[in-house]
Motif scaffolding. Sequence first.
Motif, short mmCIF file in Angstrom:
data_model
loop_
_atom_site.label_atom_id
_atom_site.label_comp_id
_atom_site.label_asym_id
_atom_site.label_seq_id
_atom_site.Cartn_x
_atom_site.Cartn_y
_atom_site.Cartn_z
N TYR A 187 0.84 -1.19 0.00
CA TYR A 187 0.00 0.00 0.00
C TYR A 187 0.88 1.24 0.00
O TYR A 187 1.99 1.23 0.50
CB TYR A 187 -0.96 0.00 1.19
N GLY A 188 0.36 2.30 -0.60
CA GLY A 188 1.12 3.54 -0.69
C GLY A 188 0.94 4.39 0.55
O GLY A 188 0.14 4.09 1.43
N GLU A 189 1.71 5.48 0.59
CA GLU A 189 1.63 6.40 1.72
C GLU A 189 0.22 6.96 1.87
O GLU A 189 -0.30 7.09 2.97
CB GLU A 189 2.60 7.57 1.49
N ALA A 190 -0.38 7.28 0.73
CA ALA A 190 -1.68 7.94 0.77
C ALA A 190 -2.73 7.02 1.35
O ALA A 190 -3.68 7.46 2.01
CB ALA A 190 -2.08 8.37 -0.63
N ILE B 23 -11.69 5.84 -3.16
CA ILE B 23 -11.62 7.30 -3.20
C ILE B 23 -10.19 7.75 -2.97
O ILE B 23 -9.67 8.62 -3.67
CB ILE B 23 -12.57 7.92 -2.16
N ILE B 24 -9.53 7.13 -1.99
CA ILE B 24 -8.15 7.52 -1.69
C ILE B 24 -7.27 7.29 -2.91
O ILE B 24 -6.47 8.15 -3.30
CB ILE B 24 -7.61 6.72 -0.49
N LYS B 25 -7.45 6.14 -3.53
CA LYS B 25 -6.61 5.82 -4.68
C LYS B 25 -6.81 6.83 -5.80
O LYS B 25 -5.86 7.38 -6.34
CB LYS B 25 -6.97 4.43 -5.19
N HIS B 26 -8.06 7.08 -6.11
CA HIS B 26 -8.36 7.99 -7.22
C HIS B 26 -7.86 9.39 -6.91
O HIS B 26 -7.25 10.05 -7.74
CB HIS B 26 -9.87 7.99 -7.47
N SER B 27 -8.10 9.85 -5.67
CA SER B 27 -7.72 11.21 -5.30
C SER B 27 -6.21 11.38 -5.32
O SER B 27 -5.71 12.38 -5.83
CB SER B 27 -8.23 11.55 -3.91
N SER B 28 -5.50 10.40 -4.77
CA SER B 28 -4.06 10.60 -4.68
C SER B 28 -3.41 10.43 -6.05
O SER B 28 -2.36 11.02 -6.32
CB SER B 28 -3.44 9.65 -3.66
N GLN B 29 -4.05 9.66 -6.92
CA GLN B 29 -3.52 9.53 -8.27
C GLN B 29 -3.66 10.84 -9.03
O GLN B 29 -2.77 11.22 -9.78
CB GLN B 29 -4.30 8.45 -9.01
N SER B 144 -4.29 16.31 1.31
CA SER B 144 -3.14 16.82 2.08
C SER B 144 -3.25 16.45 3.55
O SER B 144 -2.28 16.08 4.19
CB SER B 144 -3.05 18.33 1.96
N ARG B 145 -4.45 16.58 4.08
CA ARG B 145 -4.58 16.31 5.51
C ARG B 145 -4.46 14.83 5.81
O ARG B 145 -3.96 14.44 6.86
CB ARG B 145 -5.91 16.85 6.03
N SER B 146 -4.91 14.01 4.88
CA SER B 146 -4.82 12.57 5.12
C SER B 146 -3.37 12.11 5.08
O SER B 146 -3.00 11.16 5.75
CB SER B 146 -5.62 11.80 4.07
N SER B 147 -2.55 12.80 4.29
CA SER B 147 -1.15 12.38 4.19
C SER B 147 -0.41 12.70 5.48
O SER B 147 0.66 12.19 5.73
CB SER B 147 -0.48 13.08 3.02
N GLN B 148 -0.97 13.53 6.31
CA GLN B 148 -0.26 14.02 7.47
C GLN B 148 -0.65 13.23 8.72
O GLN B 148 -0.04 13.38 9.77
CB GLN B 148 -0.58 15.51 7.62
N GLY B 149 -1.64 12.42 8.64
CA GLY B 149 -2.02 11.69 9.84
C GLY B 149 -3.32 10.97 9.62
O GLY B 149 -3.39 10.10 8.77
N SER B 150 -4.33 11.36 10.32
CA SER B 150 -5.56 10.59 10.22
C SER B 150 -6.35 10.98 8.97
O SER B 150 -6.21 12.08 8.45
CB SER B 150 -6.41 10.81 11.46
N LEU B 151 -7.13 10.06 8.53
CA LEU B 151 -7.91 10.22 7.31
C LEU B 151 -8.91 11.36 7.47
O LEU B 151 -9.55 11.50 8.51
CB LEU B 151 -8.67 8.93 7.02
N SER B 152 -9.02 12.16 6.44
CA SER B 152 -10.01 13.23 6.47
C SER B 152 -11.03 12.98 5.37
O SER B 152 -10.77 13.19 4.20
CB SER B 152 -9.31 14.56 6.26
N LEU B 153 -12.17 12.47 5.76
CA LEU B 153 -13.25 12.20 4.81
C LEU B 153 -14.52 12.71 5.45
O LEU B 153 -14.87 12.33 6.57
CB LEU B 153 -13.35 10.69 4.56
#
Lengths: 346, 364
Positions: A187-190, B23-29, B144-153
Motif C-alpha cells: 500500500y502507498g503512503e496515501a 476514493i483515496i486511490k483515485h484522489s491521490s492519483q 493533504s490532511r490525510s497524508s499528514q495523519g488521520s484520514l479526512s473524509l
Amino acid sequence: MSERDSFLHLARPLGPAPIGAQPSTAPLSVVIQPQAIFSILDHSLRRPQDQDRVIGTLLGSRSEDGTEIEIRNCYAVPHTETAEQVEVDMDYQKQMLALHLRANPREVLVGWYATSSELNTFSALIQNFYGQQGDGTWPHPAVHLTVSTVPGQEIEARTYISAPIGVTAERAADSCLFIPVPYEIKYGEAEKSGLELISSAKDREDRTQGIITDIESLERAVQHVLDMLERVSNYVNNVLDEEASPSSALGQFLMNALSLAPKVDPADIERDFNAHIQDVLVVSYLANTIRTQIDLSNRLATAALTLGTGDALTGTGEGGGREGGERQKGGERRGGKGRQQRTVEA
Amino acid sequence: MADLLKESPLRAIQVEALVVMKIIKHSSQAFPTTATGSLVGMDVNGTLQVTNSFPFPTVDIPTTDGHQDSASNLAAAAPRAKANAAYQNEMIKFLREVNVDANNVGWYTSTSMGNFVNANTIENQFFYQKEMNERTVALVHDVSRSSQGSLSLRAFRLSPSFMVAYKEGKFTTENLQKSGLRYQDILVELPLTIHNSHLLTSLLHQLPSDAPKEELPFPPNLVALQQDPNTPQPPLYPNFDSLDLSIDPFLEKTCDLLLESIENHHTELNNHQYYQRSLGREQAKITAWQQKRKAENAARAAAKQPPLPEDEWQRLFKLPQEPSRLEVLLNSRQVEQYARQVDGFTASVSTKMFAVKSNLLPGE
C-alpha cells in the motif's frame, strides 16, 4: 497468506503452441494493491446464492519488460458455471473494460480473479480467454489471482500465470499449466491513513468506526508508544533484578536508541519552545479573530437594514458594508503581520 | 412507503471500506488535480450506506502548468456534465448485473487543505439533490490532511433553506434578510462511519499488527535482531505518522489559503460598496428629478395646465443590479472552515511541543 512461500522457476514448460505465437512465460512478480483485494472480497459477498465462485477482471500496470505487474483495480464479470459448461459474459467484460479505461486511461488489462482457490478445466478455459491474442493480454501472460473465501478458514490468495499445454489439439483450448508466481500486497503512503481507520474497526463488534480527529489519533499513537516503553522498561528492570535473562544484542540496540536523543542546551530549548509555541498560538488566535470578523461583517451587511425604515435603506446599508470592510482590512493586516513574524522566527 | 422514506431525514452516512480505498486511490492519483466520482449504495432508515464508487472519466489534457487549472476545473465540474451523466447511468446498469446496490447516492471529490467550499461544489451538490435524488450526499476527501495523519473524509449536504434560495438564484441583501440564511447554514455535515464486511475483518486480522505475545528466543547479536522476522512491522493502527513533528508547513499553507479568502472577501465588499455608491447616486438623481417634476407640476397647476405624470422616472433611470451575495456567503463558510482547521492543527502541534519539551528537559 503465501508471502513467505518461495518460488523457483526451473524451465519453460513445453507446449504445442502455434508457431510465432509463443507467449512469454518468464517469471514475474505481482504487486497487489489493497483496494483490489477489498473489491474482490466485496464481490465475493455479493455473489448469487447458487454460485460457489465469482470471477472478474484485473486491471493494473505492467513494467516495460513485463516482469512486474501491479494490480490496481478490478471489476466483477457475471458468469454461470454448471458441471458441464461455463459461460462468461464476454460482451459485459468488453464494455466494462471500455468504461473503466475511459476513467483510468493508464490502466491495462492484466488478468482475472476467482474467489476460490480451486483450479479446474473452466479456470484453464477462462485463463486462455484472458491470455488470448486480440482482446487478451497477449503477448504477456494473463495473471490469475485466486482469493479463497471459505467461511471459517483464513483468506488465502495465490497468483498464477499459465503456459499452454495440451494432450491433443482439440483440448488445447481448455487446458493450460498454471505456474504459481510470488506476489506482495503493498500500500502507498496515501492509503495508509485510510487503512489505519479501516483496521481500527477490526476488533469492534459492529465493524464500524467513526472518523477520528487528528488529536484522537495522536492520543492513541502516544498511548501505544507508552505501552511499548513500559514493556521495554519492564524487561530492563527484570534484568537488573536478575529475574529475566539478559541479552547483549538487546542491550546494544537499546543503547543505540538512547544515544539518538539530541544533546541540546536547556536554555536553547526553553527559548525555542517559547518562541514556537507563541507563534502557533498567535496564528490560532488570528485565525479565530478573522472568523469572528467575517461573521460580524456578514451580520452587519444584512442586519443593518432592520434598524431603520425603508428610507434609511441606502445610508445604513452602505455604512454597514464599509464598516465591515474596514474591520476586514484590520484583520488582514494583522494576519499578514502574524505570518511575517512566524516566518522570521521559524 | 415513499412518503415514509421522505419524512425521515438522512441522519448518518456509512461508508464501506472499499469505497474509502477507492476514493483515496483515485484522489491521490489525480492530485493536485481535483478528482471526482460517483457513489452508489442504498438508504436504510435514514442511514445512507455507500457501498461502491467509480471515478468519472477524465478529459485528456496535457498537464502542463498552463492547462492544469482548466483540467482541474473540468474535473470539478464533471459530476454535472452531460456526458458523465450518461457514463454514470451506463456504469450503474452494468453494476446492477453483478448485484451491486445500484442506486446513485451522491458523488465524491478530492480537495487540498479543506479548500472545497466553492461554487463548483455547491453547484454539483445542488444538481444532485435537485435532478437525481433528494437524498444524495457529497463526500469530500482531503488529500493533504490525510497524508499528514488521520484520514479526512467528510460528508456534506446542502441545507433545505439553501436549496430554496439557490433555486430562486437571488442572493440579494433583501432576500437574505427575509430567509434569514446565514453562511453557516449552507452545508450540513453528516456524521460518517466506516464499515467493514466480515470477510474484510477476517483479512485484517491476518495482517501483521501487534508484537508477538509469546516468549521469543534472544537474538545472538545486533544484526540478527535487525533482521529478525518476528520483529513486527509498524502496525496500520495506531498510525505513528501522527507523531511527526513537522506540522508547520500545513499551518503555513492554511494561513496562505486563509489570506487568499480574506482578499476575496475584500474584493466582494468593494463590489458592494461600489454598488451602494452608484445606487445612492442614482437615487439622488431620481429624487432631484422628482422634485423638479413636482415643481414643474406646481407651476403647471398654477397655469391651469394638466400635470405631467410623476412616475416617469422609472423609465428614465435604471437602478444598478445588486451583486449576488452568494460569493460572500461561500467565502465566509470557507474562512470558517480554515479557522477550525487551524484550531485543530494548533491543538495537536502544541501537544507535541509540550511532549518534546518535557522529553528534552526532564525533571521540570
